[in-house]
Design a protein around this motif. Structure first.
Motif, PDB file in Angstrom:
ATOM      1  N   ILE A  93       0.870  -1.182   0.000  1.00  0.00           N
ATOM      2  CA  ILE A  93       0.000   0.000   0.000  1.00  0.00           C
ATOM      3  C   ILE A  93       0.905   1.230   0.000  1.00  0.00           C
ATOM      4  CG2 ILE A  93      -1.842   1.230   1.203  1.00  0.00           C
ATOM      5  CD1 ILE A  93      -2.625  -1.442   2.497  1.00  0.00           C
ATOM      6  N   ASN A  94       0.776   2.071  -1.023  1.00  0.00           N
ATOM      7  CA  ASN A  94       1.741   3.135  -1.273  1.00  0.00           C
ATOM      8  C   ASN A  94       1.120   4.522  -1.057  1.00  0.00           C
ATOM      9  OD1 ASN A  94       4.165   4.343  -2.070  1.00  0.00           O
ATOM     10  ND2 ASN A  94       3.600   4.338  -4.227  1.00  0.00           N
ATOM     11  N   ARG A  95       0.681   4.770   0.182  1.00  0.00           N
ATOM     12  CA  ARG A  95       0.149   6.085   0.541  1.00  0.00           C
ATOM     13  C   ARG A  95       0.746   6.514   1.888  1.00  0.00           C
ATOM     14  NH1 ARG A  95      -5.552   7.252   0.844  1.00  0.00           N
ATOM     15  NH2 ARG A  95      -5.088   9.156  -0.319  1.00  0.00           N
ATOM     16  N   PRO A  96       2.065   6.557   1.980  1.00  0.00           N
ATOM     17  CA  PRO A  96       2.697   6.842   3.278  1.00  0.00           C
ATOM     18  C   PRO A  96       2.327   8.200   3.855  1.00  0.00           C
ATOM     19  CG  PRO A  96       4.300   6.982   1.484  1.00  0.00           C
ATOM     20  CD  PRO A  96       3.056   6.385   0.912  1.00  0.00           C
ATOM     21  N   ALA A  97       2.031   9.172   2.995  1.00  0.00           N
ATOM     22  CA  ALA A  97       1.653  10.498   3.494  1.00  0.00           C
ATOM     23  C   ALA A  97       0.351  10.452   4.274  1.00  0.00           C
ATOM     24  CB  ALA A  97       1.539  11.483   2.329  1.00  0.00           C
ATOM     25  N   ARG A  98      -0.500   9.433   4.002  1.00  0.00           N
ATOM     26  CA  ARG A  98      -1.759   9.246   4.721  1.00  0.00           C
ATOM     27  C   ARG A  98      -1.686   8.034   5.651  1.00  0.00           C
ATOM     28  NH1 ARG A  98      -4.602  13.496   4.926  1.00  0.00           N
ATOM     29  NH2 ARG A  98      -6.429  12.205   5.376  1.00  0.00           N
ATOM     30  N   ARG A  99      -0.476   7.687   6.061  1.00  0.00           N
ATOM     31  CA  ARG A  99      -0.249   6.484   6.878  1.00  0.00           C
ATOM     32  C   ARG A  99      -0.857   5.251   6.220  1.00  0.00           C
ATOM     33  NH1 ARG A  99       0.611   7.273  13.274  1.00  0.00           N
ATOM     34  NH2 ARG A  99       2.003   9.065  13.149  1.00  0.00           N
ATOM     35  N   ASN A 100      -0.761   5.212   4.900  1.00  0.00           N
ATOM     36  CA  ASN A 100      -1.248   4.097   4.091  1.00  0.00           C
ATOM     37  C   ASN A 100      -2.742   3.824   4.296  1.00  0.00           C
ATOM     38  OD1 ASN A 100       1.314   3.592   2.905  1.00  0.00           O
ATOM     39  ND2 ASN A 100       1.946   2.475   4.728  1.00  0.00           N
ATOM     40  N   ALA A 101      -3.483   4.876   4.625  1.00  0.00           N
ATOM     41  CA  ALA A 101      -4.946   4.749   4.665  1.00  0.00           C
ATOM     42  C   ALA A 101      -5.450   4.467   3.254  1.00  0.00           C
ATOM     43  CB  ALA A 101      -5.571   6.039   5.194  1.00  0.00           C
ATOM     44  N   PHE A 102      -6.460   3.631   3.140  1.00  0.00           N
ATOM     45  CA  PHE A 102      -6.933   3.277   1.795  1.00  0.00           C
ATOM     46  C   PHE A 102      -8.161   4.070   1.392  1.00  0.00           C
ATOM     47  CE2 PHE A 102      -8.134  -0.258   4.735  1.00  0.00           C
ATOM     48  CZ  PHE A 102      -9.471   0.060   4.883  1.00  0.00           C
ATOM     49  N   ARG A 103      -8.330   4.203   0.109  1.00  0.00           N
ATOM     50  CA  ARG A 103      -9.490   4.839  -0.514  1.00  0.00           C
ATOM     51  C   ARG A 103     -10.008   3.874  -1.572  1.00  0.00           C
ATOM     52  NH1 ARG A 103      -6.871   9.354  -4.623  1.00  0.00           N
ATOM     53  NH2 ARG A 103      -5.129   8.066  -5.386  1.00  0.00           N
ATOM     54  N   PRO A 104     -11.151   4.138  -2.200  1.00  0.00           N
ATOM     55  CA  PRO A 104     -11.657   3.212  -3.215  1.00  0.00           C
ATOM     56  C   PRO A 104     -10.635   2.871  -4.304  1.00  0.00           C
ATOM     57  CG  PRO A 104     -13.373   4.764  -2.626  1.00  0.00           C
ATOM     58  CD  PRO A 104     -12.145   5.197  -1.885  1.00  0.00           C
ATOM     59  N   GLN A 105      -9.831   3.856  -4.739  1.00  0.00           N
ATOM     60  CA  GLN A 105      -8.822   3.575  -5.759  1.00  0.00           C
ATOM     61  C   GLN A 105      -7.796   2.552  -5.274  1.00  0.00           C
ATOM     62  OE1 GLN A 105      -8.731   4.470  -8.882  1.00  0.00           O
ATOM     63  NE2 GLN A 105      -6.740   3.538  -9.307  1.00  0.00           N
ATOM     64  N   THR A 106      -7.450   2.638  -3.988  1.00  0.00           N
ATOM     65  CA  THR A 106      -6.508   1.671  -3.417  1.00  0.00           C
ATOM     66  C   THR A 106      -7.060   0.258  -3.531  1.00  0.00           C
ATOM     67  OG1 THR A 106      -6.050   3.390  -1.763  1.00  0.00           O
ATOM     68  CG2 THR A 106      -5.036   1.243  -1.419  1.00  0.00           C
ATOM     69  N   LEU A 107      -8.341   0.114  -3.209  1.00  0.00           N
ATOM     70  CA  LEU A 107      -8.955  -1.208  -3.223  1.00  0.00           C
ATOM     71  C   LEU A 107      -9.127  -1.740  -4.635  1.00  0.00           C
ATOM     72  CD1 LEU A 107     -11.589  -0.730  -0.404  1.00  0.00           C
ATOM     73  CD2 LEU A 107      -9.268  -1.618  -0.269  1.00  0.00           C
ATOM     74  N   LYS A 108      -9.407  -0.854  -5.590  1.00  0.00           N
ATOM     75  CA  LYS A 108      -9.491  -1.279  -6.986  1.00  0.00           C
ATOM     76  C   LYS A 108      -8.155  -1.848  -7.450  1.00  0.00           C
ATOM     77  CE  LYS A 108     -12.867   2.345  -8.190  1.00  0.00           C
ATOM     78  NZ  LYS A 108     -13.032   3.630  -8.916  1.00  0.00           N
ATOM     79  N   GLU A 109      -7.094  -1.147  -7.107  1.00  0.00           N
ATOM     80  CA  GLU A 109      -5.770  -1.597  -7.528  1.00  0.00           C
ATOM     81  C   GLU A 109      -5.364  -2.883  -6.806  1.00  0.00           C
ATOM     82  OE1 GLU A 109      -2.964   1.589  -7.210  1.00  0.00           O
ATOM     83  OE2 GLU A 109      -4.121   2.933  -8.511  1.00  0.00           O
ATOM     84  N   MET A 110      -5.692  -2.979  -5.510  1.00  0.00           N
ATOM     85  CA  MET A 110      -5.394  -4.205  -4.769  1.00  0.00           C
ATOM     86  C   MET A 110      -6.146  -5.389  -5.355  1.00  0.00           C
ATOM     87  SD  MET A 110      -5.285  -2.900  -0.792  1.00  0.00           S
ATOM     88  CE  MET A 110      -5.256  -4.578  -0.180  1.00  0.00           C
ATOM     89  N   THR A 111      -7.397  -5.160  -5.738  1.00  0.00           N
ATOM     90  CA  THR A 111      -8.195  -6.234  -6.347  1.00  0.00           C
ATOM     91  C   THR A 111      -7.563  -6.697  -7.654  1.00  0.00           C
ATOM     92  OG1 THR A 111     -10.232  -5.383  -5.352  1.00  0.00           O
ATOM     93  CG2 THR A 111     -10.467  -6.840  -7.245  1.00  0.00           C
ATOM     94  N   GLN A 112      -7.108  -5.742  -8.480  1.00  0.00           N
ATOM     95  CA  GLN A 112      -6.438  -6.102  -9.730  1.00  0.00           C
ATOM     96  C   GLN A 112      -5.198  -6.944  -9.467  1.00  0.00           C
ATOM     97  OE1 GLN A 112      -6.400  -1.911 -11.620  1.00  0.00           O
ATOM     98  NE2 GLN A 112      -6.328  -3.277 -13.377  1.00  0.00           N
ATOM     99  N   ALA A 113      -4.389  -6.510  -8.508  1.00  0.00           N
ATOM    100  CA  ALA A 113      -3.156  -7.224  -8.213  1.00  0.00           C
ATOM    101  C   ALA A 113      -3.435  -8.607  -7.626  1.00  0.00           C
ATOM    102  CB  ALA A 113      -2.300  -6.401  -7.240  1.00  0.00           C
ATOM    103  N   LEU A 114      -4.400  -8.707  -6.713  1.00  0.00           N
ATOM    104  CA  LEU A 114      -4.741  -9.998  -6.117  1.00  0.00           C
ATOM    105  C   LEU A 114      -5.282 -10.967  -7.162  1.00  0.00           C
ATOM    106  CD1 LEU A 114      -6.348  -8.775  -2.776  1.00  0.00           C
ATOM    107  CD2 LEU A 114      -4.258 -10.134  -2.988  1.00  0.00           C
TER     108      LEU A 114
END
Length: 325
Positions: A93-114
């Motif tokens: 998870i590559n959002r260190p400025a937000r302490r790696n908090a996730f947003r919908p875009q994060t989950l879309k990308e994680m789903t693609q990778a998984l």
């Protein structure tokens, strides 16, 4: 006394097979200890298992960067990598400025990778981690939370924000994320806990049910009702994590666990995983277990007899297959 000595020796040998090797940063408790000389002699010998299989390598991994499989825009919220020559994938998870908090875009990308890792027959283990040492994942990004859930600038609100290698904070949704992973390897600076009731939120799904199974109903209520934070050592003591290691050894130890898993039968692990999940997943879990059993059956001579008989327009002969008790 002779019979007792033999029994002690056998028990000590079994303990050597069952107990994993000593890992750095973790205090192991021996499965069996005795002051008898026969037991001490057995414990000092290298087991036959260790002689055959040898040690698991702790060498560093060479990673290659992976891009979206549909040739879409590059990942922005995650880093997706695969190990060269090994069956290991890593999602960061590559959002260190937000302490790696996730947003919908994060989950879309994680789903693609998984999905990509799941469909890659060379991959046997997936590492999920966070960028930097301050936080694994701090849950949903509260700055994007609206009345209908979490929303990116160009999307509508979503509530399904969540349907491991942990450094720093694993709190809120990030805590749920690590709980639903198969294994959790924590750095000694890791912090665990729930924050939902403090920010007007909660997870009444896996966040409650999985936690109750992991730590027990009383401790789960404590974590949700009081919203306290717990150290890595406290988390391991209550069964939330598998092992705690020094921060500088986190990836090395994680890779070692991955390699140890990859040595074992992939089908056996697949069935065990489905069986372990079946209780919590209800009919969907039983369906998954049934699908895995069907996959095994389709590769058997008995199943092929039924298929070949149908294609050859003849009556199948199942009499040659034993009906085992």
């Amino acid at each position: 006394m002779a019979m007792e000595g033999k029994a002690v020796g056998r028990l000590a040998m079994v303990s050597m097979h069952l107990m994993p090797p000593q890992r750095s940063g973790v205090q192991q408790v021996p499965a069996y200890s005795s002051s008898s000389s026969s037991s001490l002699k057995v414990n000092k010998r290298e087991s036959k298992y260790e002689k055959v299989h040898g040690d698991v390598s702790s060498e560093s991994v060479s990673w290659r960067l992976c891009t979206p499989c549909d040739n879409g825009p590059p990942f922005t919220d995650i880093i997706y990598e695969k190990a060269n020559g090994e069956g290991i994938a890593k999602i960061t998870i590559n959002r260190p400025a937000r302490r790696n908090a996730f947003r919908p875009q994060t989950l879309k990308e994680m789903t693609q990778a998984l999905n990509d890792a799941r469909d890659d027959i060379k991959i046997g283990v997936i590492i999920l981690t966070g960028k930097g040492n301050d936080a694994f994942c701090s849950g949903g990004d509260q700055s994007l939370r609206g009345p209908d859930g979490y929303a990116d600038k160009d999307s509508f609100g979503r509530l399904n924000v969540l349907d491991v290698q942990v450094a720093g904070y694993a709190v809120g949704g990030g805590h749920v994320l690590h709980m639903v992973c198969d294994l959790t390897i924590a750095a000694n600076n890791a912090v665990f806990g729930q924050t939902g009731p403090k920010v007007g939120s909660f997870d009444a799904g896996y966040g409650c049910t999985a936690m109750s199974r992991l730590v027990g109903p009383k401790r789960a209520r404590e974590m949700w009702f009081l919203c306290r934070f717990y150290s890595a050592e406290e988390a391991m003591e209550m069964g939330l994590v598998n092992i705690v290691v020094p921060l500088e050894n986190l990836e090395q130890e994680t890779i070692k666990w991955c390699r140890e898993i990859l040595r074992n039968s992939p089908t056996a692990i697949r069935i065990c995983k489905a069986a372990l999940n079946a209780v919590d997943d209800g009919h969907a879990g039983i369906h998954e277990l049934g699908g895995d059993a069907t996959l095994l059956y389709y590769g058997s001579e008995e199943a092929n007899e039924g298929k070949n008989a149908f294609l050859q327009r003849r009556r199948p002969d199942f009499s040659k297959f034993p009906r085992l008790p």
